[in-house]
Design a protein around this motif. Structure first.
Motif, mmCIF file in Angstrom:
data_model
loop_
_atom_site.group_PDB
_atom_site.id
_atom_site.type_symbol
_atom_site.label_atom_id
_atom_site.label_comp_id
_atom_site.label_asym_id
_atom_site.label_seq_id
_atom_site.Cartn_x
_atom_site.Cartn_y
_atom_site.Cartn_z
ATOM 1 N N GLY A 3 -1.778 0.808 11.896
ATOM 2 C CA GLY A 3 -2.512 -0.279 12.552
ATOM 3 C C GLY A 3 -3.996 0.016 12.609
ATOM 4 N N VAL A 4 -4.351 1.230 13.028
ATOM 5 C CA VAL A 4 -5.766 1.624 13.084
ATOM 6 C C VAL A 4 -6.341 1.724 11.665
ATOM 7 C CG1 VAL A 4 -7.346 3.501 13.693
ATOM 8 C CG2 VAL A 4 -5.570 2.794 15.301
ATOM 9 N N ARG A 5 -5.569 2.283 10.748
ATOM 10 C CA ARG A 5 -6.040 2.406 9.358
ATOM 11 C C ARG A 5 -6.354 1.027 8.774
ATOM 12 N NH1 ARG A 5 -4.529 0.328 4.255
ATOM 13 N NH2 ARG A 5 -4.985 1.839 2.625
ATOM 14 N N ASN A 6 -5.458 0.063 8.968
ATOM 15 C CA ASN A 6 -5.689 -1.268 8.410
ATOM 16 C C ASN A 6 -6.839 -1.972 9.121
ATOM 17 O OD1 ASN A 6 -3.669 -0.934 6.562
ATOM 18 N ND2 ASN A 6 -2.104 -1.927 7.790
ATOM 19 N N PHE A 7 -6.988 -1.754 10.442
ATOM 20 C CA PHE A 7 -8.112 -2.361 11.163
ATOM 21 C C PHE A 7 -9.443 -1.844 10.626
ATOM 22 C CE2 PHE A 7 -11.304 -2.123 14.528
ATOM 23 C CZ PHE A 7 -11.407 -3.461 14.878
ATOM 24 N N VAL A 8 -9.501 -0.536 10.341
ATOM 25 C CA VAL A 8 -10.765 0.058 9.876
ATOM 26 C C VAL A 8 -11.234 -0.587 8.573
ATOM 27 C CG1 VAL A 8 -11.770 2.194 8.943
ATOM 28 C CG2 VAL A 8 -10.445 2.254 11.061
ATOM 29 N N MET A 55 9.065 2.499 -10.362
ATOM 30 C CA MET A 55 8.538 2.416 -8.984
ATOM 31 C C MET A 55 7.282 3.284 -8.862
ATOM 32 S SD MET A 55 10.443 3.351 -5.388
ATOM 33 C CE MET A 55 11.682 2.075 -5.559
ATOM 34 N N ARG A 56 6.194 2.728 -8.282
ATOM 35 C CA ARG A 56 4.958 3.490 -8.158
ATOM 36 C C ARG A 56 5.125 4.622 -7.150
ATOM 37 N NH1 ARG A 56 0.220 -0.392 -6.762
ATOM 38 N NH2 ARG A 56 1.690 -0.922 -5.124
ATOM 39 N N LYS A 57 4.250 5.645 -7.282
ATOM 40 C CA LYS A 57 4.343 6.808 -6.413
ATOM 41 C C LYS A 57 4.150 6.426 -4.952
ATOM 42 C CE LYS A 57 2.599 11.535 -6.201
ATOM 43 N NZ LYS A 57 1.617 12.490 -6.749
ATOM 44 N N ARG A 58 3.191 5.491 -4.713
ATOM 45 C CA ARG A 58 2.934 5.070 -3.327
ATOM 46 C C ARG A 58 4.140 4.364 -2.729
ATOM 47 N NH1 ARG A 58 -2.727 2.744 -1.178
ATOM 48 N NH2 ARG A 58 -3.213 4.853 -1.804
ATOM 49 N N ASP A 59 4.867 3.551 -3.549
ATOM 50 C CA ASP A 59 6.065 2.862 -3.064
ATOM 51 C C ASP A 59 7.164 3.863 -2.694
ATOM 52 O OD1 ASP A 59 4.806 0.461 -3.432
ATOM 53 O OD2 ASP A 59 5.615 0.178 -5.451
ATOM 54 N N LYS A 60 7.266 4.941 -3.485
ATOM 55 C CA LYS A 60 8.264 5.966 -3.161
ATOM 56 C C LYS A 60 7.966 6.613 -1.811
ATOM 57 C CE LYS A 60 9.346 7.264 -7.946
ATOM 58 N NZ LYS A 60 9.232 8.322 -8.968
ATOM 59 N N HIS A 61 6.667 6.871 -1.562
ATOM 60 C CA HIS A 61 6.291 7.461 -0.280
ATOM 61 C C HIS A 61 6.662 6.536 0.876
ATOM 62 C CE1 HIS A 61 3.066 10.116 -2.403
ATOM 63 N NE2 HIS A 61 4.273 10.632 -2.465
ATOM 64 N N ILE A 62 6.445 5.243 0.686
ATOM 65 C CA ILE A 62 6.771 4.275 1.750
ATOM 66 C C ILE A 62 8.266 4.293 2.053
ATOM 67 C CG2 ILE A 62 6.864 1.809 2.294
ATOM 68 C CD1 ILE A 62 4.220 1.525 0.734
ATOM 69 N N SER A 122 -11.553 10.074 11.252
ATOM 70 C CA SER A 122 -10.541 10.451 10.262
ATOM 71 C C SER A 122 -9.152 10.332 10.884
ATOM 72 C CB SER A 122 -10.779 11.891 9.785
ATOM 73 O OG SER A 122 -9.682 12.347 9.018
ATOM 74 N N ILE A 123 -8.297 9.526 10.274
ATOM 75 C CA ILE A 123 -6.924 9.384 10.776
ATOM 76 C C ILE A 123 -6.137 10.675 10.529
ATOM 77 C CG2 ILE A 123 -4.757 8.140 10.413
ATOM 78 C CD1 ILE A 123 -6.486 5.670 9.810
ATOM 79 N N TRP A 124 -6.306 11.246 9.334
ATOM 80 C CA TRP A 124 -5.624 12.518 9.050
ATOM 81 C C TRP A 124 -6.105 13.592 10.013
ATOM 82 C CZ3 TRP A 124 -1.361 14.069 7.171
ATOM 83 C CH2 TRP A 124 -1.175 15.371 6.728
ATOM 84 N N GLY A 125 -7.384 13.565 10.358
ATOM 85 C CA GLY A 125 -7.925 14.509 11.332
ATOM 86 C C GLY A 125 -7.279 14.327 12.696
ATOM 87 N N SER A 126 -7.030 13.073 13.088
ATOM 88 C CA SER A 126 -6.369 12.814 14.372
ATOM 89 C C SER A 126 -4.968 13.407 14.390
ATOM 90 C CB SER A 126 -6.276 11.304 14.627
ATOM 91 O OG SER A 126 -7.553 10.742 14.701
ATOM 92 N N ILE A 127 -4.251 13.255 13.273
ATOM 93 C CA ILE A 127 -2.891 13.797 13.189
ATOM 94 C C ILE A 127 -2.925 15.326 13.287
ATOM 95 C CG2 ILE A 127 -0.877 14.020 11.672
ATOM 96 C CD1 ILE A 127 -1.625 11.219 10.562
ATOM 97 N N ARG A 187 -6.523 11.007 1.086
ATOM 98 C CA ARG A 187 -6.419 9.870 0.162
ATOM 99 C C ARG A 187 -5.244 8.957 0.483
ATOM 100 N NH1 ARG A 187 -2.687 11.047 -3.916
ATOM 101 N NH2 ARG A 187 -1.985 13.213 -3.965
ATOM 102 N N TRP A 188 -4.224 9.479 1.233
ATOM 103 C CA TRP A 188 -3.098 8.618 1.608
ATOM 104 C C TRP A 188 -3.561 7.439 2.457
ATOM 105 C CZ3 TRP A 188 0.869 12.840 3.576
ATOM 106 C CH2 TRP A 188 1.339 13.558 2.467
ATOM 107 N N PHE A 189 -4.660 7.627 3.196
ATOM 108 C CA PHE A 189 -5.102 6.563 4.109
ATOM 109 C C PHE A 189 -6.257 5.747 3.546
ATOM 110 C CE2 PHE A 189 -3.276 9.967 6.735
ATOM 111 C CZ PHE A 189 -2.223 9.255 7.283
ATOM 112 N N LEU A 190 -6.592 5.992 2.278
ATOM 113 C CA LEU A 190 -7.643 5.197 1.652
ATOM 114 C C LEU A 190 -7.003 4.018 0.928
ATOM 115 C CD1 LEU A 190 -9.837 8.042 0.119
ATOM 116 C CD2 LEU A 190 -10.376 6.649 2.108
#
Length: 323
Positions: free
Chosen positions: A169-174, A1-8, A252-257, A303-306
């Protein structure tokens, strides 16, 4: 399992855990309330960052869209939907609050984006005042006394789910073609139009999506406090969201958080100052504009949102530089 899939899977696994958390008594109710405030503020901040950060426009009417979502969803649960169905239909109620705010966003965006420059700030400021005045003069929804009777349907799990939807949603729209168009508008709108970007359509879509998430935040807010009034949605509320956007970092989405979490916790820590703590928000906004106008992240993204391809391109650039 990829690292990104584990995070999901970890992110999704938190949903059932948060659903049972309020019934376990493991977390202090005050801490639980603050965490839900942070989630609601993240939804507001990510939405406004789409307009003020990614698109480079300046909107100051986010509180008005939040009010529309709060009142629309509250009217549904108090006057339309039977109380027994409230919990079951709550996701649709929140969607309806977001849809009502998005519809208002269309009404504002279509005429506003026929012009360029700072007109959006003036229009949204006037819209904020109009909505507050209208709410204060509508006796059917309590007028200045406010509106109550909503059940407490907002819980940590729902706030978490809607925060995830807003963030991704915002990340994917961007990273869609329209989102790329929004980014190009921030850099140079005239040049974007010259290379066939439908700038007006991109701006309207971004503004409506931002309004939708403000309405969602309003619906969650109303069913958390179980009481709303027009004074909850003044220009001060819009200023708070602006501070969170510029504190964390525009574009920046991470900046918003980060901005939403830091500002919410800071306000709670300053609670002993009582009414004087509300002076902190505007002062922070002035200080940020003077000393760090791009905020903590400053147009950078975690990088999580890239997307995967952009992450790889970054690695390749670093490799080239190293060589």
């Amino acid at each position: 399992m990829r690292k990104r899939d584990k995070h999901i899977w970890v992110i999704l696994g938190l949903i059932p855990a948060l659903a049972v958390l309020p019934h376990t008594g493991l977390v202090n109710p005050y801490l639980e309330l603050v965490l839900m405030y942070i989630g609601i503020n993240i939804i507001l901040t990510v939405g406004l960052n789409l307009v003020n950060g990614y698109m480079g426009e300046f909107s100051v009417g986010h509180a008005a869209f939040m009010a529309i979502g709060a009142y629309a969803s509250s009217i549904l649960t108090v006057k339309v939907i039977p109380a027994a169905w409230g919990a079951t239909l709550f996701p649709l109620v929140v969607l309806a609050g977001g849809a009502a705010a998005a519809l208002a966003g269309v009404v504002i965006a279509v005429p506003s984006f026929k012009t360029r420059g700072d007109y959006l700030a003036i229009v949204t400021l006037a819209f904020n005042m109009i909505i507050r005045s209208a709410l204060e003069n509508m006796e059917v929804i309590g007028g200045p006394r406010g509106f109550m009777g909503m059940a407490k349907l907002t819980n940590p799990a729902w706030v978490y789910v809607w925060t995830l939807i807003a963030v991704f949603g915002v990340r994917n729209f961007v990273y869609t073609n329209y989102g790329r168009g929004v980014l190009s508008i921030r850099e140079d709108e005239v040049a974007s139009a010259l290379v066939s970007v439908d700038t007006r359509k991109c701006k309207v879509l971004a503004f409506v999506l931002s309004s939708f998430f403000a309405g969602v935040a309003g619906a969650l807010f109303a069913h958390l406090l179980q009481f709303i009034n027009p004074r909850s949605f003044t220009i001060l509320k819009s200023t708070e969201v602006l501070v969170m956007v510029y504190l964390g970092g525009v574009g920046s989405i991470w900046g918003s958080i980060l901005g939403a979490a830091i500002f919410t916790v800071l306000l709670e820590l300053l609670r002993p100052l009582m009414v004087w703590r509300w002076v902190v928000g505007p002062l922070m906004l002035v200080a940020l504009m003077l000393f760090r106008p791009t905020g903590i992240m400053g147009l950078r993204e975690h990088r999580w949102f890239l997307p995967g391809d952009e992450d790889m391109s970054t690695v390749e650039v670093k490799a080239d530089v190293a060589a």
